[in-house]
Design a protein around this motif. Structure first.
Motif, PDB file in Angstrom:
ATOM      1  N   GLU A  29      -1.669 -14.175 -15.215  1.00 54.40           N
ATOM      2  CA  GLU A  29      -0.224 -14.294 -15.024  1.00 54.40           C
ATOM      3  C   GLU A  29       0.487 -13.176 -15.770  1.00 54.40           C
ATOM      4  OE1 GLU A  29       3.344 -17.296 -16.285  1.00 54.40           O
ATOM      5  OE2 GLU A  29       1.566 -18.215 -15.349  1.00 54.40           O
ATOM      6  N   PHE A  30       1.487 -12.595 -15.113  1.00 49.68           N
ATOM      7  CA  PHE A  30       2.289 -11.541 -15.730  1.00 49.68           C
ATOM      8  C   PHE A  30       3.699 -11.638 -15.171  1.00 49.68           C
ATOM      9  CE2 PHE A  30       4.174  -7.308 -15.818  1.00 49.68           C
ATOM     10  CZ  PHE A  30       3.917  -6.885 -17.118  1.00 49.68           C
ATOM     11  N   PHE A  31       4.661 -11.741 -16.042  1.00 47.08           N
ATOM     12  CA  PHE A  31       6.078 -11.809 -15.656  1.00 47.08           C
ATOM     13  C   PHE A  31       6.311 -12.911 -14.618  1.00 47.08           C
ATOM     14  CE2 PHE A  31      10.306  -9.895 -14.924  1.00 47.08           C
ATOM     15  CZ  PHE A  31      10.623  -9.596 -16.247  1.00 47.08           C
ATOM     16  N   SER A  32       5.696 -14.067 -14.869  1.00 42.21           N
ATOM     17  CA  SER A  32       5.808 -15.262 -14.027  1.00 42.21           C
ATOM     18  C   SER A  32       5.212 -15.086 -12.632  1.00 42.21           C
ATOM     19  CB  SER A  32       7.282 -15.710 -13.897  1.00 42.21           C
ATOM     20  OG  SER A  32       7.804 -16.027 -15.164  1.00 42.21           O
ATOM     21  N   LEU A  33       4.399 -14.056 -12.453  1.00 35.76           N
ATOM     22  CA  LEU A  33       3.681 -13.851 -11.196  1.00 35.76           C
ATOM     23  C   LEU A  33       2.185 -13.894 -11.484  1.00 35.76           C
ATOM     24  CD1 LEU A  33       5.696 -10.820  -9.749  1.00 35.76           C
ATOM     25  CD2 LEU A  33       5.956 -13.232  -9.118  1.00 35.76           C
ATOM     26  N   GLU A  34       1.404 -14.334 -10.520  1.00 37.38           N
ATOM     27  CA  GLU A  34      -0.045 -14.370 -10.693  1.00 37.38           C
ATOM     28  C   GLU A  34      -0.677 -13.170  -9.996  1.00 37.38           C
ATOM     29  OE1 GLU A  34      -3.267 -17.246  -8.955  1.00 37.38           O
ATOM     30  OE2 GLU A  34      -2.424 -18.172 -10.772  1.00 37.38           O
ATOM     31  N   PHE A  35      -1.455 -12.412 -10.768  1.00 31.52           N
ATOM     32  CA  PHE A  35      -2.082 -11.204 -10.250  1.00 31.52           C
ATOM     33  C   PHE A  35      -3.585 -11.373 -10.117  1.00 31.52           C
ATOM     34  CE2 PHE A  35       1.964  -9.652 -11.614  1.00 31.52           C
ATOM     35  CZ  PHE A  35       2.253  -8.600 -10.760  1.00 31.52           C
ATOM     36  N   TYR A  36      -4.117 -10.814  -9.026  1.00 34.69           N
ATOM     37  CA  TYR A  36      -5.565 -10.708  -8.902  1.00 34.69           C
ATOM     38  C   TYR A  36      -6.031  -9.565  -9.804  1.00 34.69           C
ATOM     39  CZ  TYR A  36     -10.129  -9.448  -7.116  1.00 34.69           C
ATOM     40  OH  TYR A  36     -11.461  -9.146  -7.037  1.00 34.69           O
ATOM     41  N   VAL A  37      -7.083  -9.799 -10.594  1.00 37.10           N
ATOM     42  CA  VAL A  37      -7.658  -8.748 -11.429  1.00 37.10           C
ATOM     43  C   VAL A  37      -9.179  -8.824 -11.364  1.00 37.10           C
ATOM     44  CG1 VAL A  37      -5.714  -8.580 -13.055  1.00 37.10           C
ATOM     45  CG2 VAL A  37      -7.578 -10.183 -13.523  1.00 37.10           C
ATOM     46  N   ASP A  38      -9.803  -7.677 -11.521  1.00 42.50           N
ATOM     47  CA  ASP A  38     -11.251  -7.614 -11.699  1.00 42.50           C
ATOM     48  C   ASP A  38     -11.552  -6.409 -12.575  1.00 42.50           C
ATOM     49  OD1 ASP A  38     -11.309  -5.309 -10.029  1.00 42.50           O
ATOM     50  OD2 ASP A  38     -11.687  -6.514  -8.237  1.00 42.50           O
ATOM     51  N   THR A  93       1.297   5.073  -8.833  1.00 40.65           N
ATOM     52  CA  THR A  93       0.161   5.985  -8.756  1.00 40.65           C
ATOM     53  C   THR A  93      -0.939   5.563  -9.718  1.00 40.65           C
ATOM     54  OG1 THR A  93       0.869   7.526 -10.506  1.00 40.65           O
ATOM     55  CG2 THR A  93       1.787   7.856  -8.293  1.00 40.65           C
ATOM     56  N   ASP A  94      -2.145   6.033  -9.435  1.00 42.26           N
ATOM     57  CA  ASP A  94      -3.261   5.821 -10.362  1.00 42.26           C
ATOM     58  C   ASP A  94      -4.332   6.856 -10.060  1.00 42.26           C
ATOM     59  OD1 ASP A  94      -3.994   3.118 -12.226  1.00 42.26           O
ATOM     60  OD2 ASP A  94      -5.654   4.470 -11.770  1.00 42.26           O
ATOM     61  N   ILE A  95      -5.040   7.263 -11.105  1.00 41.91           N
ATOM     62  CA  ILE A  95      -6.134   8.205 -10.917  1.00 41.91           C
ATOM     63  C   ILE A  95      -7.312   7.553 -10.207  1.00 41.91           C
ATOM     64  CG2 ILE A  95      -7.239   7.719 -13.136  1.00 41.91           C
ATOM     65  CD1 ILE A  95      -7.796  10.741 -13.379  1.00 41.91           C
ATOM     66  N   SER A  96      -7.385   6.230 -10.282  1.00 37.49           N
ATOM     67  CA  SER A  96      -8.512   5.474  -9.730  1.00 37.49           C
ATOM     68  C   SER A  96      -8.181   4.897  -8.356  1.00 37.49           C
ATOM     69  CB  SER A  96      -8.894   4.338 -10.689  1.00 37.49           C
ATOM     70  OG  SER A  96      -9.757   3.413 -10.064  1.00 37.49           O
ATOM     71  N   ALA A  97      -8.963   5.299  -7.360  1.00 35.57           N
ATOM     72  CA  ALA A  97      -8.788   4.727  -6.016  1.00 35.57           C
ATOM     73  C   ALA A  97      -9.127   3.240  -6.016  1.00 35.57           C
ATOM     74  CB  ALA A  97      -9.677   5.476  -5.026  1.00 35.57           C
ATOM     75  N   GLU A  98     -10.087   2.852  -6.847  1.00 41.85           N
ATOM     76  CA  GLU A  98     -10.476   1.436  -6.924  1.00 41.85           C
ATOM     77  C   GLU A  98      -9.343   0.593  -7.504  1.00 41.85           C
ATOM     78  OE1 GLU A  98     -14.097   1.417  -9.173  1.00 41.85           O
ATOM     79  OE2 GLU A  98     -15.310   1.502  -7.347  1.00 41.85           O
ATOM     80  N   ALA A  99      -8.657   1.122  -8.515  1.00 39.25           N
ATOM     81  CA  ALA A  99      -7.525   0.393  -9.086  1.00 39.25           C
ATOM     82  C   ALA A  99      -6.415   0.231  -8.052  1.00 39.25           C
ATOM     83  CB  ALA A  99      -6.992   1.128 -10.321  1.00 39.25           C
ATOM     84  N   LEU A 100      -6.177   1.258  -7.258  1.00 37.07           N
ATOM     85  CA  LEU A 100      -5.133   1.174  -6.238  1.00 37.07           C
ATOM     86  C   LEU A 100      -5.459   0.113  -5.185  1.00 37.07           C
ATOM     87  CD1 LEU A 100      -4.182   4.930  -5.708  1.00 37.07           C
ATOM     88  CD2 LEU A 100      -2.816   3.146  -6.818  1.00 37.07           C
ATOM     89  N   GLU A 101      -6.733  -0.103  -4.917  1.00 35.80           N
ATOM     90  CA  GLU A 101      -7.110  -1.174  -3.984  1.00 35.80           C
ATOM     91  C   GLU A 101      -6.671  -2.536  -4.533  1.00 35.80           C
ATOM     92  OE1 GLU A 101     -11.279  -0.910  -3.369  1.00 35.80           O
ATOM     93  OE2 GLU A 101     -11.191   1.007  -2.302  1.00 35.80           O
ATOM     94  N   VAL A 102      -6.831  -2.719  -5.838  1.00 37.99           N
ATOM     95  CA  VAL A 102      -6.404  -3.975  -6.463  1.00 37.99           C
ATOM     96  C   VAL A 102      -4.881  -4.095  -6.399  1.00 37.99           C
ATOM     97  CG1 VAL A 102      -6.356  -5.316  -8.606  1.00 37.99           C
ATOM     98  CG2 VAL A 102      -8.414  -4.026  -7.981  1.00 37.99           C
ATOM     99  N   ALA A 103      -4.176  -3.011  -6.737  1.00 43.02           N
ATOM    100  CA  ALA A 103      -2.715  -3.037  -6.720  1.00 43.02           C
ATOM    101  C   ALA A 103      -2.173  -3.335  -5.329  1.00 43.02           C
ATOM    102  CB  ALA A 103      -2.170  -1.698  -7.232  1.00 43.02           C
ATOM    103  N   GLN A 104      -2.770  -2.725  -4.316  1.00 43.54           N
ATOM    104  CA  GLN A 104      -2.320  -2.968  -2.942  1.00 43.54           C
ATOM    105  C   GLN A 104      -2.577  -4.410  -2.524  1.00 43.54           C
ATOM    106  OE1 GLN A 104      -4.628   0.310  -1.393  1.00 43.54           O
ATOM    107  NE2 GLN A 104      -2.803   1.527  -0.950  1.00 43.54           N
ATOM    108  N   LYS A 105      -3.684  -4.972  -2.966  1.00 44.27           N
ATOM    109  CA  LYS A 105      -3.977  -6.384  -2.692  1.00 44.27           C
ATOM    110  C   LYS A 105      -2.891  -7.270  -3.295  1.00 44.27           C
ATOM    111  CE  LYS A 105      -7.566  -9.864  -3.758  1.00 44.27           C
ATOM    112  NZ  LYS A 105      -8.285 -10.116  -2.496  1.00 44.27           N
ATOM    113  N   ASN A 106      -2.484  -6.969  -4.525  1.00 45.57           N
ATOM    114  CA  ASN A 106      -1.449  -7.756  -5.193  1.00 45.57           C
ATOM    115  C   ASN A 106      -0.086  -7.573  -4.527  1.00 45.57           C
ATOM    116  OD1 ASN A 106      -2.787  -9.208  -7.315  1.00 45.57           O
ATOM    117  ND2 ASN A 106      -3.105  -7.259  -8.370  1.00 45.57           N
ATOM    118  N   ALA A 107       0.180  -6.368  -4.039  1.00 44.26           N
ATOM    119  CA  ALA A 107       1.457  -6.132  -3.356  1.00 44.26           C
ATOM    120  C   ALA A 107       1.564  -6.972  -2.087  1.00 44.26           C
ATOM    121  CB  ALA A 107       1.606  -4.651  -3.034  1.00 44.26           C
TER     122      ALA A 107
END
Length: 286
Positions: free
Chosen positions: A81-90, A143-157
């Motif tokens: 949970e972050f800022f009252s939202l639930e985020f997927y993380v790995d 933005t992020d240097i990691s393409a893998e991190a951006l996959e997680v961010a896009q999933k959360n969006a």
């Protein structure tokens, strides 16, 4: 065969975690069990006498083993949970921390009008998505240097229904902006890496051994990325634009000196986190 109830499992696991030096044994036991049972922690308290069946017990045991091997709870449950939202993380992204909410809170307080903002090193997307959820009229680039991190961010969006209002681009720091017009943004925000090479070996093992090193380490003093952002930001900020950065617990004076030595900046504000630690710096471009 013993019939395990919810309360039995919580008590046993809490004691087991204590013996293995897990910092928050009761909380972790409850989070893992509620995850396995597909319920909330509150529901656990309402169902203390409920039996837990073998298929759930087997899954729970595996999670206990991984937690005692210092795998973070958020990676085991794939949520934070972050800022009252639930985020997927790995393990592809840094786990969002409550301290970073201070940065989001202050950006929202300072900026009410529609604006253009970039979140550098977005990771899970926690900062950018929290801002987009609260200010749907803002234009946000993450933005992020990691393409893998951006996959997680896009999933959360997608989960938080703001994918159509966010743009994601891969690249290191300001690289994704090189093809864009200069002086475009009202805000540049970031929770950059700020752990020094001296501090890194002494981080808690669940952080040091499991979270992405590239999201943590920033040179011998932990300031490498902060310096690069502060030096590069004025080129991409409108007049009156601001940089908002999370910083390390011992970085405030150094960061202030960096800002004050750069004539592009007209002022700087330091904000403490919930523990009273100087955690966020907001610098304005003149």
């Amino acid at each position: 065969m013993k019939t395990w109830r919810v309360l039995d499992l919580i008590q046993w696991t809490t004691d087991y975690f204590k013996r293995h030096g897990i910092p928050s044994p009761r909380l972790d036991a409850e989070l893992l069990l509620s995850h396995v049972l597909g319920t909330s922690r509150l529901q656990l308290y309402l169902r203390f006498e409920m039996p837990v069946f073998p298929e759930h017990l087997s899954t729970f045991r595996e999670l206990i083993k991984k937690r005692t091997a210092n795998v973070p709870v958020s990676y085991l449950t794939s949520r934070k949970e972050f800022f009252s939202l639930e985020f997927y993380v790995d393990s592809r992204v840094l786990i969002p921390r409550p301290e970073t909410e201070v940065l989001v809170e202050n950006v929202l307080q300072v900026q009410e009008a529609p604006c253009q903002l970039i979140d550098i090193g977005t990771g899970s997307g926690a900062i950018a998505i929290s801002l987009a959820a609260n200010r749907p009229e803002w234009e946000i680039l993450a933005t992020d240097i990691s393409a893998e991190a951006l996959e997680v961010a896009q999933k959360n969006a997608v989960v938080h229904q703001c994918a159509d209002r966010l743009t994601f681009q891969q690249g290191n720091l300001f690289e994704p902006l090189e093809t864009l017009p200069e002086s475009r943004f009202d805000w540049i925000v970031s929770n950059p890496p700020y752990v020094s090479t001296k501090e890194y070996p002494f981080l808690p093992p669940d952080v040091r051994d499991h979270e992405p090193e590239t999201a943590l380490l920033a040179g011998t003093d932990g300031l490498d990325v902060i310096v690069d952002i502060l030096e590069g930001a004025p080129r991409f900020l409108k007049s009156g634009g601001r940089v908002g950065l999370e910083i390390g617990h011992n970085h405030c004076q150094d960061v202030l000196e960096i800002v004050q030595s750069n004539s592009a900046y007209s002022g700087c504000q330091v904000i403490t986190d919930y523990s009273g630690i100087e955690r966020v710096v907001i610098a304005a471009v003149g």
